[in-house]
Write a protein that holds these residues in place. Structure first.
Motif, mmCIF file in Angstrom:
data_model
loop_
_atom_site.group_PDB
_atom_site.id
_atom_site.type_symbol
_atom_site.label_atom_id
_atom_site.label_comp_id
_atom_site.label_asym_id
_atom_site.label_seq_id
_atom_site.Cartn_x
_atom_site.Cartn_y
_atom_site.Cartn_z
ATOM 1 N N GLU A 2 32.989 44.770 32.800
ATOM 2 C CA GLU A 2 33.328 45.859 34.209
ATOM 3 C C GLU A 2 35.512 45.591 34.594
ATOM 4 O O GLU A 2 35.362 46.256 35.297
ATOM 5 C CB GLU A 2 32.372 45.478 35.447
ATOM 6 C CG GLU A 2 31.048 45.933 34.806
ATOM 7 C CD GLU A 2 29.976 45.166 35.912
ATOM 8 O OE1 GLU A 2 30.524 45.593 37.545
ATOM 9 O OE2 GLU A 2 29.109 46.189 35.629
ATOM 10 N N SER A 3 35.288 44.054 34.446
ATOM 11 C CA SER A 3 36.799 43.705 34.812
ATOM 12 C C SER A 3 37.811 44.531 33.820
ATOM 13 O O SER A 3 39.005 44.718 34.954
ATOM 14 C CB SER A 3 36.600 42.262 35.391
ATOM 15 O OG SER A 3 36.699 41.762 34.059
ATOM 16 N N VAL A 4 37.723 45.003 33.046
ATOM 17 C CA VAL A 4 38.770 45.221 32.366
ATOM 18 C C VAL A 4 38.330 46.522 32.422
ATOM 19 O O VAL A 4 39.664 47.090 32.644
ATOM 20 C CB VAL A 4 38.505 45.562 30.920
ATOM 21 C CG1 VAL A 4 38.959 45.992 29.924
ATOM 22 C CG2 VAL A 4 38.326 44.227 30.079
ATOM 23 N N ALA A 8 41.842 48.462 34.508
ATOM 24 C CA ALA A 8 42.760 49.700 33.800
ATOM 25 C C ALA A 8 42.689 51.405 34.983
ATOM 26 O O ALA A 8 43.875 51.449 35.399
ATOM 27 C CB ALA A 8 41.413 50.392 32.858
ATOM 28 N N LEU A 9 41.268 50.863 35.382
ATOM 29 C CA LEU A 9 41.225 52.229 36.665
ATOM 30 C C LEU A 9 42.391 52.116 37.899
ATOM 31 O O LEU A 9 42.914 53.223 38.653
ATOM 32 C CB LEU A 9 39.798 52.074 37.216
ATOM 33 C CG LEU A 9 39.149 53.477 38.228
ATOM 34 C CD1 LEU A 9 39.770 54.852 37.481
ATOM 35 C CD2 LEU A 9 38.055 53.409 38.514
ATOM 36 N N GLU A 10 42.542 50.598 38.551
ATOM 37 C CA GLU A 10 43.051 50.702 39.659
ATOM 38 C C GLU A 10 44.962 51.029 38.773
ATOM 39 O O GLU A 10 45.274 51.850 39.968
ATOM 40 C CB GLU A 10 42.821 49.033 39.739
ATOM 41 C CG GLU A 10 43.823 48.765 40.917
ATOM 42 C CD GLU A 10 44.618 47.124 41.455
ATOM 43 O OE1 GLU A 10 44.813 46.967 41.861
ATOM 44 O OE2 GLU A 10 43.519 46.398 39.853
ATOM 45 N N ARG A 14 46.579 54.120 40.790
ATOM 46 C CA ARG A 14 47.537 53.030 42.347
ATOM 47 C C ARG A 14 49.345 54.178 41.162
ATOM 48 O O ARG A 14 49.709 54.189 42.032
ATOM 49 C CB ARG A 14 48.489 51.987 41.493
ATOM 50 C CG ARG A 14 47.077 50.937 43.036
ATOM 51 C CD ARG A 14 47.725 49.371 42.132
ATOM 52 N NE ARG A 14 46.710 48.813 43.098
ATOM 53 C CZ ARG A 14 46.603 48.244 44.480
ATOM 54 N NH1 ARG A 14 47.602 49.268 44.679
ATOM 55 N NH2 ARG A 14 45.736 47.528 44.601
ATOM 56 N N ALA A 15 48.612 54.862 40.317
ATOM 57 C CA ALA A 15 49.956 55.264 39.424
ATOM 58 C C ALA A 15 50.362 56.729 39.683
ATOM 59 O O ALA A 15 51.073 57.270 39.543
ATOM 60 C CB ALA A 15 49.713 54.957 37.760
ATOM 61 N N VAL A 20 44.954 51.917 47.066
ATOM 62 C CA VAL A 20 43.148 50.876 45.789
ATOM 63 C C VAL A 20 43.392 49.664 46.241
ATOM 64 O O VAL A 20 44.087 48.772 46.644
ATOM 65 C CB VAL A 20 43.450 50.979 44.256
ATOM 66 C CG1 VAL A 20 42.631 50.170 43.776
ATOM 67 C CG2 VAL A 20 43.504 52.353 43.659
ATOM 68 N N GLU A 21 42.336 49.468 47.165
ATOM 69 C CA GLU A 21 41.704 48.617 47.583
ATOM 70 C C GLU A 21 40.622 47.162 46.976
ATOM 71 O O GLU A 21 39.814 48.379 47.039
ATOM 72 C CB GLU A 21 41.255 48.611 48.993
ATOM 73 C CG GLU A 21 42.595 48.801 50.058
ATOM 74 C CD GLU A 21 41.866 48.774 51.512
ATOM 75 O OE1 GLU A 21 41.601 47.982 52.055
ATOM 76 O OE2 GLU A 21 41.883 50.051 51.577
ATOM 77 N N ARG A 22 40.946 46.918 45.548
ATOM 78 C CA ARG A 22 40.037 45.703 44.676
ATOM 79 C C ARG A 22 39.080 44.546 45.399
ATOM 80 O O ARG A 22 40.257 43.841 46.314
ATOM 81 C CB ARG A 22 40.685 46.054 43.473
ATOM 82 C CG ARG A 22 39.833 45.554 42.674
ATOM 83 C CD ARG A 22 40.590 45.846 41.244
ATOM 84 N NE ARG A 22 40.246 45.233 40.203
ATOM 85 C CZ ARG A 22 40.310 44.462 38.702
ATOM 86 N NH1 ARG A 22 41.964 44.592 39.230
ATOM 87 N NH2 ARG A 22 40.036 44.155 38.129
#
Length: 99
Positions: A2-4, A8-10, A14-15, A20-22
């Motif tokens: 899940e961390s990967v 990648a999603l974050e 952002r791009a 995004v608040e992770r």
């Protein structure tokens, strides 16, 4: 892991200019008193809670967990992004806070 997927999603959100608040921590209240803290995977644009799961099968508790996060944050919309054998999105709306 899940961390990967979260990382990648974050990066991609952002791009594209999203806030995004992770690993966002929020207090849980009972009768107006803070009694616990919960860690959410991600909040996007302070509007949508994202819960990321990378399991063979989506756990039965996943929807209930997301509803608890929506209640704690007083947000209305949440998505479970399930990266299992097939990637799927599950949308949940918290009607307790909707106008």
């Amino acid at each position: 892991m899940e961390s990967v997927y979260s990382g990648a999603l974050e990066f991609e959100l952002r791009a594209r200019g999203h806030l995004v608040e992770r690993e966002f921590w929020t207090d849980v209240f009972y009768k107006g008193h803070p009694i616990a803290r919960q860690r959410l995977d991600m909040i996007v644009n302070r509007v949508v809670v994202l819960e990321i799961k990378a399991t063979e099968r989506l756990p039965d508790f996943a929807r209930r967990q997301l509803l608890n996060y929506l209640t704690a944050t007083k947000l209305d919309l949440g998505l479970i992004l399930h990266f299992g054998p097939e990637a799927k999105v599950h949308r949940l709306i918290n009607t307790k806070h909707s106008p």
